[in-house]
Scaffold this motif. Structure first.
Motif, mmCIF file in Angstrom:
data_model
loop_
_atom_site.group_PDB
_atom_site.id
_atom_site.type_symbol
_atom_site.label_atom_id
_atom_site.label_comp_id
_atom_site.label_asym_id
_atom_site.label_seq_id
_atom_site.Cartn_x
_atom_site.Cartn_y
_atom_site.Cartn_z
ATOM 1 N N ALA A 84 0.857 -1.188 0.000
ATOM 2 C CA ALA A 84 0.000 0.000 0.000
ATOM 3 C C ALA A 84 0.889 1.232 0.000
ATOM 4 N N LEU A 85 1.094 1.806 -1.177
ATOM 5 C CA LEU A 85 2.008 2.931 -1.333
ATOM 6 C C LEU A 85 1.293 4.102 -1.991
ATOM 7 N N TYR A 86 1.879 5.294 -1.857
ATOM 8 C CA TYR A 86 1.403 6.441 -2.625
ATOM 9 C C TYR A 86 2.018 6.323 -4.027
ATOM 10 N N PRO A 87 1.228 5.974 -5.031
ATOM 11 C CA PRO A 87 1.797 5.637 -6.349
ATOM 12 C C PRO A 87 2.504 6.790 -7.056
ATOM 13 N N SER A 88 2.090 8.016 -6.775
ATOM 14 C CA SER A 88 2.696 9.159 -7.469
ATOM 15 C C SER A 88 3.879 9.751 -6.718
ATOM 16 N N MET A 89 4.277 9.089 -5.619
ATOM 17 C CA MET A 89 5.428 9.552 -4.847
ATOM 18 C C MET A 89 6.634 8.664 -5.100
ATOM 19 N N THR A 90 7.813 9.216 -4.914
ATOM 20 C CA THR A 90 9.047 8.437 -4.989
ATOM 21 C C THR A 90 9.196 7.599 -3.718
ATOM 22 N N ALA A 91 10.200 6.757 -3.713
ATOM 23 C CA ALA A 91 10.465 5.949 -2.518
ATOM 24 C C ALA A 91 10.749 6.851 -1.320
ATOM 25 N N MET A 92 11.584 7.868 -1.520
ATOM 26 C CA MET A 92 11.915 8.771 -0.425
ATOM 27 C C MET A 92 10.692 9.536 0.056
ATOM 28 N N GLU A 93 9.857 9.985 -0.874
ATOM 29 C CA GLU A 93 8.647 10.723 -0.492
ATOM 30 C C GLU A 93 7.688 9.832 0.292
#
Length: 303
Positions: A84-93
């Motif tokens: 469950a990730l924020y798809p439009s963010m980078t790994a660091m974000e």
């Protein structure tokens, strides 16, 4: 015993269908607990309940010796089912968003954890463009924020190539041995679990089938001695006479399989040679975790 996670007779039903049926499980401090079961066995449902993502229909869940689960769950890190990730963010974000949400003040921890899981060079690449393996790595990094005492990971090596699996395996060993982190991990890659797990739980059709320490595995898995000789019939007769109470059988490959007695290989070889038999090989044979798992599930073992 110092249990970090216990379930006592925990059950979960969905629309009248029982997904978890009176399961009692114990994860002790320092464990790498390998949780094994076929698809639909109830692994993920039980892990979701432990992490507060689902409510048990009945039974008890105890975290760090307490029934106050809400107050104790900050000591856990978890990743369940699909990342469950924020798809439009980078790994660091993604890491920074979670760090700020958790109120963690260390501004360098995100960078450290991304380096730990091998994602320090993903730059501006967005999570939606990550491979499944990269998403799994990022979820593991996210679960490590807050330096949890207990990690609950559902199929964390899913989608990783062999090198990635080894790296994640080494990471778990490092976390367990060097940072004293306890890990509950489900996986279908039983050979990998066998390399790191200190304790196992096997679940099937919602019921707990078995739970045991890793050092019990050699006892539970059959250990045999295969004897290849020029006269299988006479070889079997001699060995059956030597060990009257042991299981001794001839295989389709014309080897003689003796249950146990690996420590008697030298004595067996001497007796056969003295009887005029040419011994070509004495080979120890044992079930793997996968073989044992399949036998418990009632499945057919591999040849």
């Amino acid at each position: 015993m110092d249990y970090l996670l216990q379930t006592k007779e925990v059950s979960k039903s969905f629309g009248g269908k029982i997904a978890v049926d009176h399961v009692s499980l114990g994860v002790k401090k320092g464990d790498i607990y390998g949780f094994i079961g076929e698809n639909g066995a109830g692994k993920t449902t039980l892990m979701r309940m432990a992490c507060g993502l689902a409510k048990a229909t009945s039974g008890e869940i105890i975290l760090f010796g307490s029934h106050d689960l809400v107050s104790q769950r900050h000591r856990m890190g978890c990743t369940i089912e699909n990342p469950a990730l924020y798809p439009s963010m980078t790994a660091m974000e993604n890491m920074e968003a979670q760090r700020l949400l958790l109120g963690i003040k260390d501004e360098k921890v995100s960078e450290k954890l991304l380096d730990t899981v091998g994602l320090s060079r993903t730059g501006k690449k967005k999570a939606k463009n990550f491979s499944l393996g990269m998403k799994q790595r990022l979820m593991i990094a996210l679960s490590l924020l807050g330096d949890p005492e207990l990690l609950v990971l559902d199929e964390p090596t899913n989608g990783l190539d062999p090198m990635g699996i080894k790296e994640v395996r080494d990471l778990f060993l490092h976390l367990n041995e060097d940072r004293d982190m306890t890990i509950l991990i489900s996986s279908h890659i039983l050979g990998e679990l066998e390399k790191i797990a200190t304790r196992y739980g096997i679940i099937s059709n919602g019921k707990m089938v078995d739970e045991f320490q890793a050092d019990e595995l050699s006892t539970r898995c059959g250990k045999n001695l295969l004897i290849y000789a020029n006269d299988p019939r006479q070889t079997k007769e001699i060995i059956s006479h030597m060990f009257a109470d042991a299981l001794c059988e001839q295989t389709p490959e014309n080897a003689i399989r003796l249950k146990g007695h690996l420590e008697d290989a030298g004595h067996i070889n001497t007796q056969l040679v003295n009887a005029g038999i040419t011994v070509n090989a004495l080979i120890p044979e044992g079930e793997s975790l996968e073989d044992y798992f399949m036998s418990l599930m009632g499945g057919k073992k591999r040849a």
